[in-house]
Design a protein around this motif. Structure first.
Motif: not given
Length: 274
Positions: A246-274
């Protein structure tokens, strides 16, 4: 819903594929359900540009959509199916028996003159909104709430649908359009059926001018900029630009941006397909 491919009478018509408006039954919106919509042009309250490549476009009016469907037990008749410039799906105007009018997202197969209802006593038929606990397992649904009474947040764009796969205690297991499987409280409401206008993904604008009508300005790539303007800029000749960023230097493809300790993670049984 159908699409129209135009004859190549001009360069702009050659690749143009647009949706057919044959199922739309009204050309003007309901005045009581319309509010003004101000265009920002990507500027904040000080006039500084905070979003690039936005501006112009046709003037639009916002249609107030009923995402809560909280008139339980009151039947309504579908009066019209209309175009909405603010979303990819079509909208339906409902006339309730008590005289109130409301817009909803038009599901696939909803016809003018049909009767719809919301609430736990409603039948699981197209256009009806029910708590998920009252919907049979395996049903195709859309307009899903995340919290009871909050209003629909998920599965609202053209052609989308989710499936109720099972129920576990106070939670329901739902397979989302992305392929993600997650838990949602059974007390949350969802609407039966899939969102209409399913051919929207096949449309092609045909020319740059149609993007300008939608308020999108020309978007220049990072690789054509100078190094001072973009991490991918610079180089001799047509340099590739290195790893996409990105213009700010963050990887545009493949970089995981979801917070690892996000509260709703416990409701997700199977992550979306890549």
């Amino acid at each position: 819903m159908a699409i129209r491919k135009l004859k190549p009478t001009t360069p702009g018509q050659r690749h143009k594929i647009i949706g057919a408006f044959d199922n739309i039954t009204a050309c003007a919106p309901e005045k009581s359900l319309v509010v003004g919509k101000k265009s920002t042009g990507g500027r904040d309250n000080t006039g500084k540009m905070t979003m690039r490549y936005l501006g112009g476009g046709h003037k639009q009016k916002y249609r107030i959509i009923d995402f809560k469907r909280d008139k339980d037990g009151v039947p309504a008749t579908v009066k019209t199916i209309e175009y909405d410039p603010n979303r990819t799906s079509r909208i339906a105007l409902l006339y309730y028996v008590d005289g109130e009018k409301r817009y909803i997202i038009a599901p696939n197969g909803l016809e003018v003159g049909q009767t719809v209802m919301s609430g736990s006593k409603a039948a699981p038929e197209i256009g009806n909104a029910l708590p998920i606990q009252d919907i049979p397992v395996g049903t195709i649904i859309h307009n899903i709430e995340l919290r009871p009474g909050q209003g629909a947040k998920l599965v609202r764009s053209a052609g989308n649908f989710a499936q109720l796969t099972s129920k576990e205690g106070s939670y329901a297991i739902i397979k989302m359009p992305s392929g993600e499987t997650r838990k949602i409280l059974s007390a949350c409401k969802a609407t039966i059926g899939s969102v209409g206008n399913s051919d929207h993904g096949l449309e092609k604008s045909g020319k740059a001018g149609r993007s300008r009508w939608l308020g999108r300005r020309p978007h220049n790539r990072g690789v054509v900029m100078n190094p001072v303007d973009h991490p991918m800029g610079g180089g001799e000749g047509r340099a590739s630009g290195g790893h996409p960023r990105s213009r700010k230097g963050l990887y545009a493809k493949g970089l995981k941006t979801r917070a690892p300790k996000k509260a709703s993670n416990r409701y997700i049984i199977e992550r979306r397909k890549k």
